[in-house]
Write an enzyme that holds these catalytic residues in place. Structure first.
Site, mmCIF file in Angstrom:
data_model
loop_
_atom_site.group_PDB
_atom_site.id
_atom_site.type_symbol
_atom_site.label_atom_id
_atom_site.label_comp_id
_atom_site.label_asym_id
_atom_site.label_seq_id
_atom_site.Cartn_x
_atom_site.Cartn_y
_atom_site.Cartn_z
ATOM 1 N N ARG A 104 0.852 -1.316 -0.194
ATOM 2 C CA ARG A 104 0.236 0.112 -0.068
ATOM 3 C C ARG A 104 0.876 1.303 0.111
ATOM 4 N NH1 ARG A 104 -3.523 -3.033 3.395
ATOM 5 N NH2 ARG A 104 -5.220 -3.653 2.323
ATOM 6 N N LYS A 126 3.042 11.728 -11.587
ATOM 7 C CA LYS A 126 2.189 10.480 -12.152
ATOM 8 C C LYS A 126 3.148 9.302 -12.415
ATOM 9 C CE LYS A 126 -0.838 12.817 -15.481
ATOM 10 N NZ LYS A 126 -1.104 13.217 -16.992
ATOM 11 N N GLU A 168 9.853 17.620 -25.148
ATOM 12 C CA GLU A 168 9.231 17.985 -24.319
ATOM 13 C C GLU A 168 9.371 19.589 -23.786
ATOM 14 O OE1 GLU A 168 6.456 16.487 -23.320
ATOM 15 O OE2 GLU A 168 6.804 14.090 -23.320
ATOM 16 N N LYS A 210 6.302 23.158 -15.330
ATOM 17 C CA LYS A 210 5.344 21.866 -14.812
ATOM 18 C C LYS A 210 4.954 21.855 -13.394
ATOM 19 C CE LYS A 210 4.692 17.162 -15.521
ATOM 20 N NZ LYS A 210 5.156 15.684 -16.020
ATOM 21 N N GLU A 220 -5.235 16.464 -12.317
ATOM 22 C CA GLU A 220 -5.709 16.600 -14.062
ATOM 23 C C GLU A 220 -7.155 16.698 -14.056
ATOM 24 O OE1 GLU A 220 -2.987 14.654 -16.719
ATOM 25 O OE2 GLU A 220 -4.569 14.393 -18.055
ATOM 26 N N ARG A 224 -3.938 21.067 -15.399
ATOM 27 C CA ARG A 224 -2.994 20.350 -15.834
ATOM 28 C C ARG A 224 -3.001 19.427 -17.303
ATOM 29 N NH1 ARG A 224 0.102 15.796 -11.991
ATOM 30 N NH2 ARG A 224 1.584 15.016 -13.553
ATOM 31 N N ASN A 228 -0.832 17.871 -21.674
ATOM 32 C CA ASN A 228 -0.821 16.964 -22.807
ATOM 33 C C ASN A 228 -0.967 17.474 -24.121
ATOM 34 O OD1 ASN A 228 -1.501 14.762 -20.706
ATOM 35 N ND2 ASN A 228 -3.501 15.467 -20.616
ATOM 36 N N HIS A 231 0.330 15.181 -27.045
ATOM 37 C CA HIS A 231 0.332 13.908 -26.501
ATOM 38 C C HIS A 231 -0.812 13.074 -27.126
ATOM 39 C CE1 HIS A 231 3.544 15.201 -24.257
ATOM 40 N NE2 HIS A 231 3.863 14.191 -23.570
ATOM 41 N N HIS A 235 0.458 9.684 -28.210
ATOM 42 C CA HIS A 235 0.241 8.499 -27.643
ATOM 43 C C HIS A 235 -0.001 7.750 -29.014
ATOM 44 C CE1 HIS A 235 0.357 9.827 -23.159
ATOM 45 N NE2 HIS A 235 1.508 9.428 -23.628
ATOM 46 N N HIS A 245 8.734 8.121 -27.619
ATOM 47 C CA HIS A 245 7.864 9.183 -26.806
ATOM 48 C C HIS A 245 7.787 10.313 -27.523
ATOM 49 C CE1 HIS A 245 4.874 10.596 -23.973
ATOM 50 N NE2 HIS A 245 5.852 11.516 -23.583
HETATM 51 N N1 LIG Z 1 4.970 10.126 -15.513
HETATM 52 C C1 LIG Z 1 4.870 11.218 -16.608
HETATM 53 O O1 LIG Z 1 4.352 12.256 -16.163
HETATM 54 C C2 LIG Z 1 5.439 11.195 -17.741
HETATM 55 C C3 LIG Z 1 5.667 12.302 -18.849
HETATM 56 C C4 LIG Z 1 6.593 12.313 -19.773
HETATM 57 C C5 LIG Z 1 6.877 10.866 -20.292
HETATM 58 N N2 LIG Z 1 6.703 9.682 -19.384
HETATM 59 C C6 LIG Z 1 7.231 8.487 -19.845
HETATM 60 O O2 LIG Z 1 8.720 8.468 -19.932
HETATM 61 C C7 LIG Z 1 9.003 7.417 -20.847
HETATM 62 C C8 LIG Z 1 10.171 8.355 -21.622
HETATM 63 O O3 LIG Z 1 11.277 8.421 -20.859
HETATM 64 P P1 LIG Z 1 12.666 8.273 -21.470
HETATM 65 O O4 LIG Z 1 12.723 8.910 -22.772
HETATM 66 O O5 LIG Z 1 13.585 8.886 -20.429
HETATM 67 O O6 LIG Z 1 12.756 6.791 -21.811
HETATM 68 P P2 LIG Z 1 13.761 5.805 -21.048
HETATM 69 O O7 LIG Z 1 13.726 5.589 -19.667
HETATM 70 O O8 LIG Z 1 13.306 4.484 -21.985
HETATM 71 O O9 LIG Z 1 15.097 6.125 -21.391
HETATM 72 C C9 LIG Z 1 15.511 6.432 -22.931
HETATM 73 C C10 LIG Z 1 17.045 5.485 -22.955
HETATM 74 O O10 LIG Z 1 17.952 6.365 -22.621
HETATM 75 C C11 LIG Z 1 18.834 5.554 -21.899
HETATM 76 N N3 LIG Z 1 19.389 6.304 -20.693
HETATM 77 C C12 LIG Z 1 18.686 7.225 -19.771
HETATM 78 N N4 LIG Z 1 19.597 7.920 -19.089
HETATM 79 C C13 LIG Z 1 20.911 7.609 -19.779
HETATM 80 C C14 LIG Z 1 22.082 8.343 -19.620
HETATM 81 N N5 LIG Z 1 22.098 9.282 -18.530
HETATM 82 N N6 LIG Z 1 23.179 7.661 -20.264
HETATM 83 C C15 LIG Z 1 22.984 6.838 -21.318
HETATM 84 N N7 LIG Z 1 21.685 6.304 -21.455
HETATM 85 C C16 LIG Z 1 20.571 6.620 -20.834
HETATM 86 C C17 LIG Z 1 17.748 4.516 -21.243
HETATM 87 O O11 LIG Z 1 18.679 3.418 -20.711
HETATM 88 C C18 LIG Z 1 17.025 4.252 -22.351
HETATM 89 O O12 LIG Z 1 17.453 3.320 -23.470
HETATM 90 C C19 LIG Z 1 7.854 7.124 -21.571
HETATM 91 O O13 LIG Z 1 7.444 5.919 -21.092
HETATM 92 C C20 LIG Z 1 6.762 8.068 -21.270
HETATM 93 O O14 LIG Z 1 5.449 7.583 -21.301
HETATM 94 C C21 LIG Z 1 6.221 10.022 -18.315
#
Ligand SMILES: NC(=O)c1ccc[n+]([C@@H]2O[C@H](COP(=O)([O-])OP(=O)(O)OC[C@H]3O[C@@H](n4cnc5c(N)ncnc54)[C@H](O)[C@@H]3O)[C@@H](O)[C@H]2O)c1
Length: 342
Positions: A104, A126, A168, A210, A220, A224, A228, A231, A235, A245
């Site tokens: 929990r 989120k 972003e 943000k 949201e 908020r 999006n 997005h 998405h 993404h």
């Molecule tokens: N929760 C939220 O509010 C929110 C907002 C936007 C996006 N997201 C989510 O975030 C995800 C995308 O995030 P992302 O682009 O960071 O993806 P990711 O976590 O897959 O990272 C992208 C790639 O970069 C690599 N990487 C990360 N940091 C590194 C570093 N310092 N050096 C070398 N390699 C590195 C990772 O291993 C991966 O291969 C999606 O799933 C998306 O839906 C969530």
């Protein structure tokens, strides 16, 4: 700083991974990372049990969540445990969801290692995973205790991932900050060279934008929704065309800008300016997508209510509005704007 009903979160831009112990409570932490980040930075982790995920979006699944629950049980993690995600948006989303639901809820924090995580994914509380082929369908709103944005980690980030993070940043500029958009237009070379002062401004401004939005509307129900922007179709494109993404969001922002022009809210010149900036950052601005398939994907969007969808449009650079747009109208717009985007 984020301070909402689900908790308070300190966002530390410029703090270092090496200083993580200073932010941990007095207990042995459990670190969740992915194979890439763990491979590069494990020697900088404090003493801790480490759970390593396969890198990439495929780890955002209930199967991976279940596997982590099992590993936490094996580690005898209890409600006093502290989970730290060290990674990009995928690791933060999954670890945040696990921490919010295991027993929990246990306390957790993030070290955001990708630009996308530092400017967006790690900020705002989120957490969640994909389900049934749809993005972030299962999740929670729950703030980590802290988010460390260690800018020095970006030096190992692949160039494509840097570009995705920039998408972003452009989003934040378009919905709230015209001056940030001009800064992006004027500093392309310094951004590509990861000039520290320039990157720090991009992360700091994005976090400020943000956080301010999330502080007003954590769950949201109103304001908020502007986060999006790009997005909704983003998405759908990510799912249909298997884009990353950030790439999908880039195309989604061009679609939203063109639909804003169609609805008479924004000038065609502003839409062209947005396309130019995204192209200059080597982000995609068009896709071969079938409007029927895109609309079918939107039917499973969390923002849909009956046959309408809360869709984010622009009234100009830095000015976002949310309107309830019928899916049928969105489809008509798509048929007009997709050919224009090629
Ligand atoms: N929760 C939220 O509010 C929110 C907002 C936007 C996006 N997201 C989510 O975030 C995800 C995308 O995030 P992302 O682009 O960071 O993806 P990711 O976590 O897959 O990272 C992208 C790639 O970069 C690599 N990487 C990360 N940091 C590194 C570093 N310092 N050096 C070398 N390699 C590195 C990772 O291993 C991966 O291969 C999606 O799933 C998306 O839906 C969530």
């Amino acid at each position: 700083m984020i301070s909402c009903r689900s908790g308070a979160c300190a966002i530390l831009v410029g703090e270092r991974l090496q200083n993580l112990p200073a932010h941990l409570p007095d207990c042995r932490p459990i670190i969740v990372t992915d194979a890439n980040v763990g491979g590069l930075y494990r020697e900088n982790f404090p003493p801790a049990a480490v759970i390593t995920l396969t890198a990439g979006e495929s780890s955002k699944s209930l199967a991976v969540v279940k596997d982590i629950y099992g590993q936490l049980l094996d580690l005898e993690a209890d409600r006093s445990s502290f989970i730290v995600a060290v990674g990009g948006g995928v690791v933060c989303d999954v670890a945040g969801f696990v921490a919010s639901t295991y027993m929990r809820g246990v306390r957790f924090g993030f070290v955001a290692t990708s630009l996308l995580a530092q400017v967006d994914a790690a900020v705002g509380g989120k957490n969640g995973v994909n389900f049934g082929g749809y993005k972030n369908l299962v999740g929670t709103f729950n703030q980590p205790a802290f988010v460390i944005c260690d800018l020095s980690l970006l030096k190992t980030l692949p160039e494509k991932e840097l570009r995705c993070g920039l998408a972003e940043v452009v989003k934040h500029a378009l919905i709230k900050d015209a001056a940030l958009l001009t800064f992006l237009e004027n500093n392309g070379a310094s951004i590509r060279a990861l000039e520290p002062g320039v990157i720090e401004r991009l992360v700091t401004d994005s976090v400020a934008i943000k956080s301010a939005v999330v502080n007003q509307d954590e769950k949201e129900s109103g304001q908020r929704r502007i986060l999006n922007f790009g997005h909704t179709f983003g998405h759908a494109l990510e799912h249909l065309l298997h884009l990353s993404h950030g790439e999908a969001v880039s195309i989604g922002m061009v679609m939203a800008a063109e639909i804003s022009v169609n609805r008479g809210l924004m000038s065609a010149a502003d839409a062209a300016r947005i396309r130019r900036l995204l192209k200059s950052l080597a982000l995609p601005t068009c896709a071969e997508a079938d409007p029927d398939h895109l609309i079918a994907a939107l039917r499973k969007d969390k923002k849909r209510e009956s046959d309408r969808l809360h869709y984010v449009l622009l009234c100009g650079i830095g000015k976002a509005v949310v309107e309830a747009v019928p899916l049928g109208e969105l489809k008509r717009h798509l048929r007009q704007v997709l050919p224009r985007m090629r």
